[in-house]
Write a protein that holds these residues in place. Structure first.
Motif, PDB file in Angstrom:
ATOM      1  N   PHE A 172       6.980   8.531  -1.982  1.00 33.84           N
ATOM      2  CA  PHE A 172       5.057   7.728  -2.676  1.00 33.84           C
ATOM      3  C   PHE A 172       5.591   6.252  -2.989  1.00 33.84           C
ATOM      4  O   PHE A 172       6.308   5.493  -3.051  1.00 33.84           O
ATOM      5  CB  PHE A 172       6.361   7.907  -4.252  1.00 33.84           C
ATOM      6  CG  PHE A 172       5.909  10.325  -3.670  1.00 33.84           C
ATOM      7  CD1 PHE A 172       4.478  10.768  -4.511  1.00 33.84           C
ATOM      8  CD2 PHE A 172       7.235  10.201  -4.271  1.00 33.84           C
ATOM      9  CE1 PHE A 172       4.661  11.330  -4.751  1.00 33.84           C
ATOM     10  CE2 PHE A 172       6.858  11.775  -3.871  1.00 33.84           C
ATOM     11  CZ  PHE A 172       5.767  12.360  -3.725  1.00 33.84           C
ATOM     12  N   ILE A 173       3.853   5.662  -3.077  1.00 29.78           N
ATOM     13  CA  ILE A 173       3.164   3.942  -2.744  1.00 29.78           C
ATOM     14  C   ILE A 173       2.144   4.119  -3.538  1.00 29.78           C
ATOM     15  O   ILE A 173       1.314   4.881  -3.854  1.00 29.78           O
ATOM     16  CB  ILE A 173       3.693   3.711  -0.814  1.00 29.78           C
ATOM     17  CG1 ILE A 173       2.225   4.196  -0.658  1.00 29.78           C
ATOM     18  CG2 ILE A 173       4.877   3.983  -0.438  1.00 29.78           C
ATOM     19  CD1 ILE A 173       2.132   3.408   0.559  1.00 29.78           C
ATOM     20  N   SER A 174       2.108   2.368  -3.471  1.00 24.45           N
ATOM     21  CA  SER A 174       0.413   2.276  -3.704  1.00 24.45           C
ATOM     22  C   SER A 174       0.416   1.434  -2.813  1.00 24.45           C
ATOM     23  O   SER A 174       0.589   0.179  -3.315  1.00 24.45           O
ATOM     24  CB  SER A 174       0.182   1.766  -5.437  1.00 24.45           C
ATOM     25  OG  SER A 174      -0.182   1.395  -5.167  1.00 24.45           O
ATOM     26  N   ALA A 175      -0.899   1.728  -1.815  1.00 18.20           N
ATOM     27  CA  ALA A 175      -0.908   0.453  -1.058  1.00 18.20           C
ATOM     28  C   ALA A 175      -1.741  -0.672  -1.575  1.00 18.20           C
ATOM     29  O   ALA A 175      -1.032  -2.451  -1.616  1.00 18.20           O
ATOM     30  CB  ALA A 175      -1.456   0.916   0.215  1.00 18.20           C
ATOM     31  N   GLY A 176      -2.499  -0.525  -2.434  1.00 12.98           N
ATOM     32  CA  GLY A 176      -3.093  -1.325  -3.176  1.00 12.98           C
ATOM     33  C   GLY A 176      -3.050  -2.147  -3.600  1.00 12.98           C
ATOM     34  O   GLY A 176      -2.831  -3.484  -3.989  1.00 12.98           O
TER      35      GLY A 176
END
Length: 460
Positions: free
Chosen positions: A361-365
């Motif tokens: 789980f990531i947040s690229a932004g």
């Protein structure tokens, strides 16, 4: 261009440092006359009377004209890289100075070196074997810790030692079989067939291990082609930019912005990954975009790794499950990457953690949890085998010779099984020895040498 095993007695010269303006440039000569030729244009100490591994200050002159003040390093045969007399002239880095010095040396009897000719001479003069010579080029082009380590291991004889050991064990039996052929009319057996079978099976296991290491070796040498795939606006370009820490790809809320693939390299844990941002996967009537989607599918088929990226705010569980099933059918290792973890539906996140616990789980932004993603892709490369010091095959030529060796060893086992005559058995053993010898250069041809050394840069 052609290399000859017999015509390498003249003195060669080339620029050993990269072309262009720099603080210094190093011009290298190798050959019997290297010291004498340099002495003719050098004003300073008499170079022919100096010890090996010494450095001397002076000037390079064309008659009365001073071209440059230089430092001249001497390496007297056989204590040099090529085992010939070697001179290295350190000049100022002006391309004009370099050209003037090289032209002056050529006028005095040297000739321009061919690509890789210094290393070729080192091989021909017994400085190292062919596999080690090839490792010199790999070392020059190494751009990561792992590729550097692999090249150093090979250049220092690690891989060659493995091959020579295999070959030496088989040579003994080859000589015994040949001896039996000399006594063909007598019922004698110098080589136990049971012992030969045991040896061949042992060699076969060792060769299989080396062959099996090539996938990892290829990754170490050339990098891991890694495709970032997913629906339009899943955040693929944002992820690429976040990994690169630069605005490489155009990011837009308009779906289908990426029409073709964008590629760049990232060093993760000493391994080069070639990340490829692709067109979003969807049905489209846009002709240009559809070409991009088609190319995405082709890239996915040839990738070593796929990052399947999906948007937690715009993808339901059934879509994710369908995509995962398609990726499993593709047969390429992939990582499930859930983007926008900071905005995603908590119920969907909880379900994914339960059903697919290996999801990252990531947040690229926001560049959140990217380290966990890097750890996962590095884990999939499986460098444990390399880090334990095992020999890794990185060269396609070596891989090809090992495959042929394996086939020849299998022929020996089959021949023993059906009890073929000694002359055919000896032929299969000779073939195995031949292919192993091709790797280290004990068996070679001018064409093989030309193909290998022409890929080197001039001056090496």
């Amino acid at each position: 261009m052609s290399f000859s095993l017999h015509e390498h007695s003249d003195t060669i010269v080339a620029l050993a440092t990269p072309q262009g303006v720099g603080a210094i440039a190093v011009i290298r000569l190798s050959g019997k006359e290297a010291l004498r030729l340099t002495n003719k244009v050098f004003k300073g100490k008499d170079l022919e009377k100096q010890d090996s591994h010494t450095i001397h200050f002076g000037t390079i002159r064309d008659g009365d004209k001073i071209i440059d003040e230089v430092l001249v390093s001497l390496f007297v045969a056989p204590k040099s890289f090529t085992k010939e007399n070697v001179v290295e002239i350190s000049t100022h880095g002006s391309s004009y100075i370099v050209n003037q010095v090289i032209k002056l040396l050529i006028r005095n009897g040297a000739r321009p070196a061919k690509p890789g000719e210094f290393t070729q001479r080192a091989f021909l003069n017994g400085q190292f074997d062919l596999a080690q010579a090839e490792a010199v080029a790999d070392l020059i082009h190494s751009d990561s810790e792992t590729s550097h380590q692999a090249a150093m291991h090979q250049m220092r004889g690690g891989f060659s030692g493995e091959i020579q050991k295999l070959r030496a064990e088989l040579i003994h039996f080859a000589s015994m079989i040949e001896l039996e052929l000399d006594f063909g009319e007598e019922d004698v057996e110098f080589a136990s067939r049971d012992d030969l079978r045991i040896l061949v099976e042992k060699l076969l296991r060792a060769v299989e291990l080396l062959i099996g290491s090539f996938d990892l070796g290829n990754v170490i040498k050339n990098g891991v082609p890694t495709v970032i795939a997913g629906k339009p606006n899943a955040g693929k370009s944002t992820l690429l930019n976040a990994l690169l820490n630069e605005e490489k790809a155009i990011v837009s809320e308009i779906a289908g912005t990426t029409r073709d693939f964008i590629e760049d390299e990232i060093n993760i844990g000493g391994v080069i990954f070639r990340f490829i941002d692709t067109a979003g996967l969807r049905e489209t009537t846009d002709i240009i975009e559809s070409i991009g989607v088609s190319r995405t599918h082709e890239k996915m088929k040839t990738a070593s790794l796929i990052l399947y990226l999906f948007d937690l705010t715009d993808t339901d569980l059934s879509e994710i499950e369908t995509d995962i099933a398609k990726l499993e059918d593709l047969g390429v290792p992939f990582v499930k990457v859930a983007n926008k973890m900071d905005k995603g539906n908590p119920n969907l996140i909880s379900t994914l953690k339960t059903n697919y616990p290996d999801t990252i789980f990531i947040s690229a932004g926001q560049k959140e949890n990217l380290e966990a993603l890097k750890d996962r892709v590095l884990e999939l490369v499986n460098l444990d085998k390399f880090r334990t010091g095992n020999t890794i095959v990185t060269n396609i030529r070596h891989y090809d010779s090992l495959m042929k060796t394996r086939d020849s060893l299998l022929d020996i086992l089959q021949g023993l099984e059906i009890q073929i005559t000694n002359d055919f058995l000896a032929m299969d053993i000779r073939r195995s020895l031949h292919f192993l010898g091709e790797i280290t250069g004990e068996i070679t041809t001018d064409d093989l040498l030309e193909n290998i050394f022409r890929k080197f840069c001039i001056g090496k």
